[in-house]
Write an enzyme that holds these catalytic residues in place. Structure first.
Site, PDB file in Angstrom:
ATOM      1  N   VAL A  57       0.780  -0.916  -0.304  1.00 28.27           N
ATOM      2  CA  VAL A  57      -0.113   0.348  -0.133  1.00 28.27           C
ATOM      3  C   VAL A  57       0.606   1.088  -0.041  1.00 28.27           C
ATOM      4  O   VAL A  57       0.323   2.249  -0.153  1.00 28.27           O
ATOM      5  CB  VAL A  57      -0.475   0.171   1.055  1.00 28.27           C
ATOM      6  CG1 VAL A  57      -1.849  -1.682   1.044  1.00 28.27           C
ATOM      7  CG2 VAL A  57      -0.222  -0.263   2.100  1.00 28.27           C
ATOM      8  N   TYR A 145       9.200   3.675  13.925  1.00 23.17           N
ATOM      9  CA  TYR A 145       8.113   3.561  14.317  1.00 23.17           C
ATOM     10  C   TYR A 145       7.509   4.519  14.688  1.00 23.17           C
ATOM     11  O   TYR A 145       5.871   4.888  14.246  1.00 23.17           O
ATOM     12  CB  TYR A 145       8.021   1.912  15.178  1.00 23.17           C
ATOM     13  CG  TYR A 145       6.619   1.952  15.444  1.00 23.17           C
ATOM     14  CD1 TYR A 145       5.992   0.886  14.181  1.00 23.17           C
ATOM     15  CD2 TYR A 145       5.574   2.076  16.757  1.00 23.17           C
ATOM     16  CE1 TYR A 145       4.568   0.430  14.354  1.00 23.17           C
ATOM     17  CE2 TYR A 145       4.448   1.109  16.365  1.00 23.17           C
ATOM     18  CZ  TYR A 145       3.515   0.364  15.448  1.00 23.17           C
ATOM     19  OH  TYR A 145       2.682   0.318  15.501  1.00 23.17           O
TER      20      TYR A 145
END
Ligand code: UDP
Length: 317
Positions: A57, A145
């Site tokens: 994606v 992250y």
């Protein structure tokens, strides 16, 4: 509703697919299988309301049908994974969120982003309310992250404010349960696998750092409620979804040794850099907005998770 779930072959994503199908929705699952696995969705592959596409994606996402909601759950999510996949982690949090929220905007669909307690970094307040801005090291090993997710939250709020997309941000705290990978490096999976194999449990640092663990069923219920709650101005701001029952890492090790009936001992290993010293969600907002709070206590959740790993390890013997 027709719902797109990115990361749908992962731990949380696959449980979400299950839940949405049980609630009569149609699910389009996208996953590049980097940390996810077809094993997690193999039981769904013949289902008439389920489709799976292997897709990354961070590249353009095209869905040739009307879509009602997009749930962006694709990302490496365990510290071991994002340490090994730093660029992919940054890309899926940043580019992947851009592509998937672009899809939601085009489709006039609702968008829910899987955010994280890592947005709070190594927090200086405990428990963490959504209004706390966090204490994050942008260039540390966890920064890939934390900053990707913080960027993603900023992007989601901008698409809401500028384009009027109906957005939701779930800040997910430590979640555990069946379908965690035995090798994902997280504390619950590591300790259970070590205990079942009779190997020493590896406690990092002193083990006095705390976490608050939510069983996956509770977590998914909270996330779906956040998705389904009717739109008001208040629903677009982040919502903590987690279990506020806080334990030390030592306590979780001892609990797992006891529940597995293992004779494993505990050994101490160095603490990874920037490891948060405490973590506990303030879930006042989730309670008020969603009427949600967790129902499965740690012993019950761990017992179910131990059973899952026991049978999984048996099969791979
Ligand atoms: N941890 C540990 N032993 C392990 C794996 C993790 O002591 O084998 C500790 C880790 O240092 C952290 C806590 O357990 O303090 C939770 O780690 P995890 O990787 O599950 O996720 P985090 O909450 O840090 O994102």
């Amino acid at each position: 509703m027709r719902i797109v779930v990115t990361g749908g072959a992962g731990f949380l994503g696959s449980h979400l697919c299950d839940y949405l199908l049980k609630s009569e929705h149609e699910v389009i699952c996208l996953d590049n299988l980097l940390t996810g696995s077809v094993d997690n969705i193999s039981h769904l592959l013949g289902h008439e309301r389920f489709r799976f596409y292997k897709h990354d994606v961070t590249e353009y996402v095209y869905i040739g049908q009307a879509v009602d909601a997009v749930l962006h759950f694709a990302s490496p999510a365990s510290p071991r994974d994002y340490l090994e996949l730093p660029i992919q982690t940054l890309k899926v949090g940043a580019l992947g969120t851009h592509k998937t929220i672009g899809l939601a905007k085009h489709q006039k669909a609702r968008f829910l982003m899987a955010s994280t307690s890592e947005t709070y970094g190594d927090p200086l307040v405990n428990p963490q309310p959504e209004t706390y801005w966090g204490n994050v090291n942008p260039i540390g090993i966890r920064g890939v992250y934390d900053e990707a997710k913080r960027f993603a939250e900023a992007l989601v709020m901008a698409y809401h404010r500028y384009h009027g997309v109906d957005t939701r941000i779930a800040r997910i705290f430590n979640t555990y349960g069946p379908r965690m990978r035995p090798d994902d490096g997280r504390v619950v999976s590591n300790f259970i696998v070590q205990a079942l194999r009779g190997e020493p449990l590896t406690v990092y640092g002193t083990g006095n750092q705390t976490r608050s663990f939510c069983y996956v069923e509770d977590e998914i219920e909270g996330i779906v409620r956040l998705l389904m709650v009717p739109e008001t101005e208040d629903v677009h701001l982040p919502v903590n979804i987690g279990n506020p029952f806080e334990v030390t890492v030592i306590e979780i090790a001892e609990k797992i040794v006891k529940l597995t009936g293992s004779h494993s001992r505990i050994v101490f290993k160095p603490l990874p850099a920037d490891d948060p010293k405490m973590r506990r969600p303030d879930i006042t907002r989730a309670k008020q907005l969603l009427g949600w709070s967790p129902t499965i206590d740690l012993e019950e959740g761990l017992s179910r998770t131990i059973e899952y790993f026991r049978s999984r390890l048996e099969k791979t013997k």
